[in-house]
Design a protein around this motif. Structure first.
Motif, PDB file in Angstrom:
ATOM      1  N   THR A   1      38.597  66.958  -8.985  1.00 44.94           N
ATOM      2  CA  THR A   1      39.556  67.873  -8.972  1.00 44.94           C
ATOM      3  C   THR A   1      40.179  68.343  -8.397  1.00 44.94           C
ATOM      4  OG1 THR A   1      37.150  69.035  -8.410  1.00 44.94           O
ATOM      5  CG2 THR A   1      38.852  70.326  -8.792  1.00 44.94           C
ATOM      6  N   CYS A   2      41.133  68.337  -9.710  1.00 43.10           N
ATOM      7  CA  CYS A   2      43.155  68.682  -9.250  1.00 43.10           C
ATOM      8  C   CYS A   2      43.054  70.334  -8.252  1.00 43.10           C
ATOM      9  CB  CYS A   2      43.682  69.397 -10.129  1.00 43.10           C
ATOM     10  SG  CYS A   2      45.606  69.127  -9.963  1.00 43.10           S
ATOM     11  N   LYS A   3      43.469  69.607  -7.241  1.00 41.96           N
ATOM     12  CA  LYS A   3      43.842  71.144  -5.978  1.00 41.96           C
ATOM     13  C   LYS A   3      44.986  72.310  -6.785  1.00 41.96           C
ATOM     14  CE  LYS A   3      46.892  68.891  -3.083  1.00 41.96           C
ATOM     15  NZ  LYS A   3      47.595  68.786  -1.826  1.00 41.96           N
ATOM     16  N   TRP A   4      45.358  71.810  -7.284  1.00 43.14           N
ATOM     17  CA  TRP A   4      46.329  72.486  -7.884  1.00 43.14           C
ATOM     18  C   TRP A   4      45.701  73.328  -8.805  1.00 43.14           C
ATOM     19  CZ3 TRP A   4      50.775  73.989  -5.644  1.00 43.14           C
ATOM     20  CH2 TRP A   4      51.596  72.836  -5.091  1.00 43.14           C
ATOM     21  N   CYS A   5      44.949  73.680  -9.941  1.00 43.32           N
ATOM     22  CA  CYS A   5      44.133  73.879 -11.133  1.00 43.32           C
ATOM     23  C   CYS A   5      43.345  73.683 -11.335  1.00 43.32           C
ATOM     24  CB  CYS A   5      45.456  73.158 -12.252  1.00 43.32           C
ATOM     25  SG  CYS A   5      45.080  71.440 -12.720  1.00 43.32           S
ATOM     26  N   GLY A   6      42.498  73.496 -10.742  1.00 44.74           N
ATOM     27  CA  GLY A   6      41.180  73.423 -10.556  1.00 44.74           C
ATOM     28  C   GLY A   6      40.855  72.562 -11.916  1.00 44.74           C
ATOM     29  N   ASN A   7      41.078  71.682 -12.373  1.00 42.91           N
ATOM     30  CA  ASN A   7      40.771  70.856 -13.672  1.00 42.91           C
ATOM     31  C   ASN A   7      39.433  69.870 -12.975  1.00 42.91           C
ATOM     32  OD1 ASN A   7      41.818  72.242 -15.641  1.00 42.91           O
ATOM     33  ND2 ASN A   7      43.629  70.524 -16.060  1.00 42.91           N
ATOM     34  N   GLN A   8      38.926  69.683 -13.751  1.00 41.00           N
ATOM     35  CA  GLN A   8      38.067  68.300 -12.534  1.00 41.00           C
ATOM     36  C   GLN A   8      37.894  66.964 -13.935  1.00 41.00           C
ATOM     37  OE1 GLN A   8      34.437  70.173 -12.500  1.00 41.00           O
ATOM     38  NE2 GLN A   8      34.180  70.267 -10.562  1.00 41.00           N
ATOM     39  N   TYR A   9      37.831  65.804 -13.428  1.00 40.22           N
ATOM     40  CA  TYR A   9      37.653  64.377 -13.898  1.00 40.22           C
ATOM     41  C   TYR A   9      37.370  63.676 -14.230  1.00 40.22           C
ATOM     42  CZ  TYR A   9      42.848  66.144 -15.084  1.00 40.22           C
ATOM     43  OH  TYR A   9      43.312  66.800 -15.531  1.00 40.22           O
ATOM     44  N   VAL A  10      36.065  63.025 -14.837  1.00 40.01           N
ATOM     45  CA  VAL A  10      34.538  62.604 -14.462  1.00 40.01           C
ATOM     46  C   VAL A  10      34.993  61.284 -15.168  1.00 40.01           C
ATOM     47  CG1 VAL A  10      32.423  62.600 -14.827  1.00 40.01           C
ATOM     48  CG2 VAL A  10      33.223  64.656 -14.734  1.00 40.01           C
ATOM     49  N   PHE A  11      34.661  59.881 -14.163  1.00 44.24           N
ATOM     50  CA  PHE A  11      34.731  58.868 -14.350  1.00 44.24           C
ATOM     51  C   PHE A  11      33.350  57.926 -14.244  1.00 44.24           C
ATOM     52  CE2 PHE A  11      38.968  60.193 -13.163  1.00 44.24           C
ATOM     53  CZ  PHE A  11      39.348  60.002 -13.646  1.00 44.24           C
ATOM     54  N   GLU A  12      32.481  57.469 -15.618  1.00 45.18           N
ATOM     55  CA  GLU A  12      31.499  57.005 -15.661  1.00 45.18           C
ATOM     56  C   GLU A  12      31.523  55.526 -14.562  1.00 45.18           C
ATOM     57  OE1 GLU A  12      28.575  58.742 -16.613  1.00 45.18           O
ATOM     58  OE2 GLU A  12      30.519  60.381 -17.810  1.00 45.18           O
ATOM     59  N   LYS A  13      30.781  55.260 -15.211  1.00 46.95           N
ATOM     60  CA  LYS A  13      30.192  54.058 -13.440  1.00 46.95           C
ATOM     61  C   LYS A  13      30.972  52.938 -14.673  1.00 46.95           C
ATOM     62  CE  LYS A  13      26.456  50.630 -12.569  1.00 46.95           C
ATOM     63  NZ  LYS A  13      24.551  51.330 -11.545  1.00 46.95           N
ATOM     64  N   ASP A  14      30.908  52.095 -15.545  1.00 48.44           N
ATOM     65  CA  ASP A  14      31.830  51.053 -16.781  1.00 48.44           C
ATOM     66  C   ASP A  14      33.448  51.407 -15.960  1.00 48.44           C
ATOM     67  OD1 ASP A  14      31.898  54.068 -18.138  1.00 48.44           O
ATOM     68  OD2 ASP A  14      32.582  52.669 -19.548  1.00 48.44           O
ATOM     69  N   GLU A  15      33.584  52.216 -16.197  1.00 51.68           N
ATOM     70  CA  GLU A  15      35.643  52.638 -15.763  1.00 51.68           C
ATOM     71  C   GLU A  15      35.572  52.807 -13.935  1.00 51.68           C
ATOM     72  OE1 GLU A  15      37.244  56.254 -17.692  1.00 51.68           O
ATOM     73  OE2 GLU A  15      35.444  56.799 -17.133  1.00 51.68           O
ATOM     74  N   LEU A  16      34.191  52.745 -12.646  1.00 51.08           N
ATOM     75  CA  LEU A  16      34.071  52.436 -11.716  1.00 51.08           C
ATOM     76  C   LEU A  16      34.381  50.615 -11.859  1.00 51.08           C
ATOM     77  CD1 LEU A  16      32.285  55.058 -10.281  1.00 51.08           C
ATOM     78  CD2 LEU A  16      34.805  55.011 -10.567  1.00 51.08           C
ATOM     79  N   GLN A  17      33.822  50.134 -12.331  1.00 52.36           N
ATOM     80  CA  GLN A  17      33.229  48.770 -12.787  1.00 52.36           C
ATOM     81  C   GLN A  17      34.611  48.310 -12.702  1.00 52.36           C
ATOM     82  OE1 GLN A  17      30.110  47.916 -11.635  1.00 52.36           O
ATOM     83  NE2 GLN A  17      31.468  45.788 -10.887  1.00 52.36           N
ATOM     84  N   LYS A  18      35.242  48.896 -13.687  1.00 55.10           N
ATOM     85  CA  LYS A  18      36.333  47.889 -13.726  1.00 55.10           C
ATOM     86  C   LYS A  18      38.102  47.945 -12.448  1.00 55.10           C
ATOM     87  CE  LYS A  18      39.709  46.311 -17.152  1.00 55.10           C
ATOM     88  NZ  LYS A  18      40.880  46.797 -15.951  1.00 55.10           N
TER      89      LYS A  18
END
Length: 289
Positions: free
Chosen positions: A263-280
């Motif tokens: 979550t961006c502390k400046w604007c509150g936007n949330q970004y979600v990263f799935e398992k395959d992206e974390l595996q990369k």
């Protein structure tokens, strides 16, 4: 969007800016899901950073960071010369009893601490200045920074008016003396008019121009105008890059949870990263070991 006017008076010996920041402050309230007092605290600081936009150099970004001992915690605002502002407060929900005047107790919400001002003009390193919190009322602390650190006698008036439905009005005015030959009687009159001055109340029935004319006690003012908007330069790519600095053990934990949320502390936007992206990310870190 906020409407900002700025200009000079008294033959260029004084400069000024004034803003109606209601829409910006209400946007921040909604984005960060703020309570009443946090809205007032953050709203004042973001209004202050908006007021100095006309005084920034072409590529400059200025950041005000209050590190407080009070319940507000850390409060930050940032503005650039293009007219974009953003901000956050670390404690989004707290309230205090009204002060002796029956108003929001911003002073005790801030308490003591430091005001850090970061000026990034595009060089290798930004300019960083720190001054102690002398008031907690924010307007006085910002004025103290400019008077003390930049040798520019300054006065700020900031206000956020709330009711049960949200932000009723918000805005501010800033005055800086550029030439110390300016008559003391003029300065004294401005100080007198700013004493116990409520900019948010006055904005309900007066234009920015009329407020400035009242404060400066003159009609001979050269005005310009610009819009100020909330904006954040966060992105999904930047959030993804931030995950790469985590230790391998932390990446394993996130993979076990099947996703990561940033979550961006400046604007509150949330970004979600799935398992395959974390595996990369994990694979890349292993290769670089």
């Amino acid at each position: 969007m906020g409407r900002l006017i700025f200009g000079t008076a008294y033959e260029g010996m004084l400069r000024l800016s004034a803003i109606d920041s209601r829409d910006i402050v209400d946007d921040l309230r909604n984005r960060h899901k703020l309570g009443y007092l946090p809205t007032v605290v953050l709203g004042r600081l973001v209004t202050a950073s908006s007021l100095v936009i006309p005084w920034l150099s072409e590529r400059e970004v200025i950041t005000f960071l209050i590190s407080s001992t009070g319940p507000a915690g850390n409060v930050a605002s940032q503005a650039n010369a293009k007219g974009t502002v953003r901000g956050y407060i670390s404690n989004t929900n707290f309230e205090l009893e009204p002060n002796s005047l029956g108003k929001f107790d911003v002073k005790n919400a801030i308490g003591k601490g430091e005001l850090t001002v970061v000026r990034d003009i595009g060089l290798k390193y930004p300019y960083v200045s720190k001054v102690p919190i002398i008031s907690g009322e924010i307007a006085e602390d910002i004025a103290y920074y400019y008077t003390k650190s930049e040798q520019l006698p300054s006065a700020f008036a900031l206000g956020v008016l709330m009711d049960g439905n949200g932000v009723v009005s918000a805005g501010g005015i800033a005055v800086q003396i550029l030439d110390k030959n300016l008559s003391y009687s003029i300065v004294e009159k401005i100080e007198e008019r700013l004493k116990d001055f409520s900019v948010s109340s006055m904005m309900k029935n007066n234009s920015l121009e009329d407020i400035v004319r009242f404060v400066l006690n003159t009609d001979a003012i050269l005005f310009e105008e610009m819009n100020v908007v909330f904006g954040c330069n966060c992105s999904r790519q930047k959030a993804f890059e931030s995950l790469k600095v985590l230790d391998i053990s932390d990446i394993y934990e996130l993979i076990a949870e099947a996703k990561a949320e940033i979550t961006c502390k400046w604007c509150g936007n949330q970004y979600v990263f799935e398992k395959d992206e974390l595996q990369k990310i994990l694979e890349d870190k292993r290769k670089n070991q």
